[in-house]
Design a protein around this motif. Sequence first.
Motif, PDB file in Angstrom:
ATOM      1  N   SER A 296      10.081   4.357 -15.545  1.00  0.00           N
ATOM      2  CA  SER A 296      10.242   4.856 -16.897  1.00  0.00           C
ATOM      3  C   SER A 296      10.531   6.342 -16.881  1.00  0.00           C
ATOM      4  O   SER A 296      10.128   7.044 -15.946  1.00  0.00           O
ATOM      5  N   PRO A 297      11.228   6.854 -17.889  1.00  0.00           N
ATOM      6  CA  PRO A 297      11.375   8.310 -17.991  1.00  0.00           C
ATOM      7  C   PRO A 297      10.005   8.959 -18.053  1.00  0.00           C
ATOM      8  O   PRO A 297       9.038   8.359 -18.547  1.00  0.00           O
TER       9      PRO A 297
ATOM     10  N   GLN B  48       7.581  11.803  -8.825  1.00  0.00           N
ATOM     11  CA  GLN B  48       7.216  12.407 -10.107  1.00  0.00           C
ATOM     12  C   GLN B  48       7.752  11.613 -11.300  1.00  0.00           C
ATOM     13  O   GLN B  48       8.193  12.183 -12.307  1.00  0.00           O
ATOM     14  N   VAL B  49       7.730  10.286 -11.163  1.00  0.00           N
ATOM     15  CA  VAL B  49       8.131   9.425 -12.277  1.00  0.00           C
ATOM     16  C   VAL B  49       7.131   8.274 -12.385  1.00  0.00           C
ATOM     17  O   VAL B  49       6.614   7.795 -11.372  1.00  0.00           O
ATOM     18  N   PRO B  50       6.847   7.827 -13.617  1.00  0.00           N
ATOM     19  CA  PRO B  50       5.993   6.644 -13.778  1.00  0.00           C
ATOM     20  C   PRO B  50       6.716   5.406 -13.270  1.00  0.00           C
ATOM     21  O   PRO B  50       7.921   5.246 -13.484  1.00  0.00           O
ATOM     22  N   ALA B  51       5.995   4.544 -12.572  1.00  0.00           N
ATOM     23  CA  ALA B  51       6.611   3.350 -12.008  1.00  0.00           C
ATOM     24  C   ALA B  51       5.595   2.221 -11.958  1.00  0.00           C
ATOM     25  O   ALA B  51       4.381   2.452 -11.904  1.00  0.00           O
ATOM     26  N   ARG B  52       6.108   1.002 -11.997  1.00  0.00           N
ATOM     27  CA  ARG B  52       5.239  -0.167 -11.840  1.00  0.00           C
ATOM     28  C   ARG B  52       6.046  -1.293 -11.228  1.00  0.00           C
ATOM     29  O   ARG B  52       7.271  -1.370 -11.375  1.00  0.00           O
ATOM     30  N   TRP B  53       5.347  -2.172 -10.516  1.00  0.00           N
ATOM     31  CA  TRP B  53       5.976  -3.322  -9.885  1.00  0.00           C
ATOM     32  C   TRP B  53       5.760  -4.557 -10.746  1.00  0.00           C
ATOM     33  O   TRP B  53       4.678  -4.750 -11.308  1.00  0.00           O
ATOM     34  N   ILE B  54       6.792  -5.386 -10.844  1.00  0.00           N
ATOM     35  CA  ILE B  54       6.671  -6.649 -11.555  1.00  0.00           C
ATOM     36  C   ILE B  54       7.194  -7.759 -10.641  1.00  0.00           C
ATOM     37  O   ILE B  54       7.920  -7.507  -9.685  1.00  0.00           O
TER      38      ILE B  54
ATOM     39  N   ASP C 146       0.823  -1.210   0.000  1.00  0.00           N
ATOM     40  CA  ASP C 146       0.000   0.000   0.000  1.00  0.00           C
ATOM     41  C   ASP C 146       0.860   1.264   0.000  1.00  0.00           C
ATOM     42  O   ASP C 146       0.670   2.158  -0.828  1.00  0.00           O
ATOM     43  N   ALA C 147       1.821   1.337   0.947  1.00  0.00           N
ATOM     44  CA  ALA C 147       2.630   2.551   1.077  1.00  0.00           C
ATOM     45  C   ALA C 147       3.556   2.759  -0.109  1.00  0.00           C
ATOM     46  O   ALA C 147       3.946   3.894  -0.408  1.00  0.00           O
ATOM     47  N   LEU C 148       3.917   1.662  -0.799  1.00  0.00           N
ATOM     48  CA  LEU C 148       4.811   1.757  -1.948  1.00  0.00           C
ATOM     49  C   LEU C 148       4.070   1.467  -3.253  1.00  0.00           C
ATOM     50  O   LEU C 148       4.642   0.944  -4.208  1.00  0.00           O
ATOM     51  N   SER C 149       2.814   1.825  -3.302  1.00  0.00           N
ATOM     52  CA  SER C 149       2.057   1.614  -4.525  1.00  0.00           C
ATOM     53  C   SER C 149       2.645   2.442  -5.661  1.00  0.00           C
ATOM     54  O   SER C 149       3.316   3.466  -5.437  1.00  0.00           O
ATOM     55  N   ALA C 150       2.411   2.004  -6.877  1.00  0.00           N
ATOM     56  CA  ALA C 150       2.913   2.746  -8.042  1.00  0.00           C
ATOM     57  C   ALA C 150       2.378   4.173  -8.040  1.00  0.00           C
ATOM     58  O   ALA C 150       3.093   5.123  -8.405  1.00  0.00           O
ATOM     59  N   GLU C 151       1.147   4.347  -7.609  1.00  0.00           N
ATOM     60  CA  GLU C 151       0.565   5.691  -7.578  1.00  0.00           C
ATOM     61  C   GLU C 151       1.303   6.586  -6.583  1.00  0.00           C
ATOM     62  O   GLU C 151       1.605   7.748  -6.889  1.00  0.00           O
ATOM     63  N   THR C 152       1.617   6.044  -5.383  1.00  0.00           N
ATOM     64  CA  THR C 152       2.344   6.847  -4.391  1.00  0.00           C
ATOM     65  C   THR C 152       3.734   7.205  -4.903  1.00  0.00           C
ATOM     66  O   THR C 152       4.196   8.338  -4.732  1.00  0.00           O
ATOM     67  N   ILE C 153       4.410   6.252  -5.522  1.00  0.00           N
ATOM     68  CA  ILE C 153       5.742   6.532  -6.065  1.00  0.00           C
ATOM     69  C   ILE C 153       5.676   7.612  -7.131  1.00  0.00           C
ATOM     70  O   ILE C 153       6.528   8.513  -7.181  1.00  0.00           O
ATOM     71  N   ARG C 154       4.676   7.568  -7.977  1.00  0.00           N
ATOM     72  CA  ARG C 154       4.531   8.612  -9.005  1.00  0.00           C
ATOM     73  C   ARG C 154       4.321   9.980  -8.360  1.00  0.00           C
ATOM     74  O   ARG C 154       4.887  10.985  -8.797  1.00  0.00           O
ATOM     75  N   GLN C 155       3.518  10.017  -7.314  1.00  0.00           N
ATOM     76  CA  GLN C 155       3.233  11.297  -6.654  1.00  0.00           C
ATOM     77  C   GLN C 155       4.456  11.864  -5.954  1.00  0.00           C
ATOM     78  O   GLN C 155       4.721  13.069  -6.021  1.00  0.00           O
ATOM     79  N   VAL C 156       5.237  10.988  -5.300  1.00  0.00           N
ATOM     80  CA  VAL C 156       6.373  11.449  -4.499  1.00  0.00           C
ATOM     81  C   VAL C 156       7.590  11.749  -5.366  1.00  0.00           C
ATOM     82  O   VAL C 156       8.256  12.774  -5.191  1.00  0.00           O
TER      83      VAL C 156
END
Length: 251
Positions: free
Chosen positions: A246-247, A229-235, A217-227
């Motif tokens: 990603s850039p 400012q980069v697109p991110a996803r977990w695999i 929850d705390a490290l969700s892709a959405e939170t990472i993007r907000q903090v």
Amino acid sequence: MTLGTTDLTIGQRLRDVSAMVEPGRITAICGPNGAGKSTLLSALAGLLAPDSGTVSLDGESLAALHPRERAKRIGYLPQDGEVAWDVAVKSLVALGRLPHRDPQSDRGETAIARAIGALDLEAFADRPVTKLSGGEKARVLLARVLAGEPDWILADEPLAALDLAHQLTLLRHLKAEADSGAGVVIVLHDLALAMNHADRVLMLDAGRLVADGPPGDALSAETIRQVWQVPARWIGDPGARALVVSPPDEG
């Protein structure tokens, strides 16, 4: 048994941070550079006095605890630990017993030997600390903390100077400490390590607590993007997840 803060404010570094951490778990403090991670950890160790708010241990003000008792209960490892004089590894690790005043007792000797073994330092026990590599020295400094058998282990970037194998060894040992009842709070920059090894994550940004909960929850892709400012996803599968960033123009 809890350790935490209520409405903690320290200059511009932390503002109104409230969080209670519990024993038996690994809590990771994450966030960008300058987010206040080290400041929060230092406050939990009783090394920084707040401008407002409180730091408490088992519901009582940490500031009211006698320094020796605090040192027995809370083991703190700073980010850039310095060794002021040239001593043997075993002698430095033994300093972790100073709050107990028993480095030469049976219990003290056992705790020192256990800490040295846990960090794979037996071969270096009689070697001067100044002759060690940066990663080896980092393990010695953590062994000194462990030798004190504290209720709480607070470590600021303890994995930074370690190679991959020793990172995993250290994380397994910290997990064992948590499983035995200790509270473990570590500052981590590596979000994948926090995702895969922490039980709980406190996410700081610009001195404020912006997320607090299980890593998923705390490290969700959405939170990472907000903090960040980069697109991110977990695999990957749980326990072995990797973060793909990603850039910005590819988000």
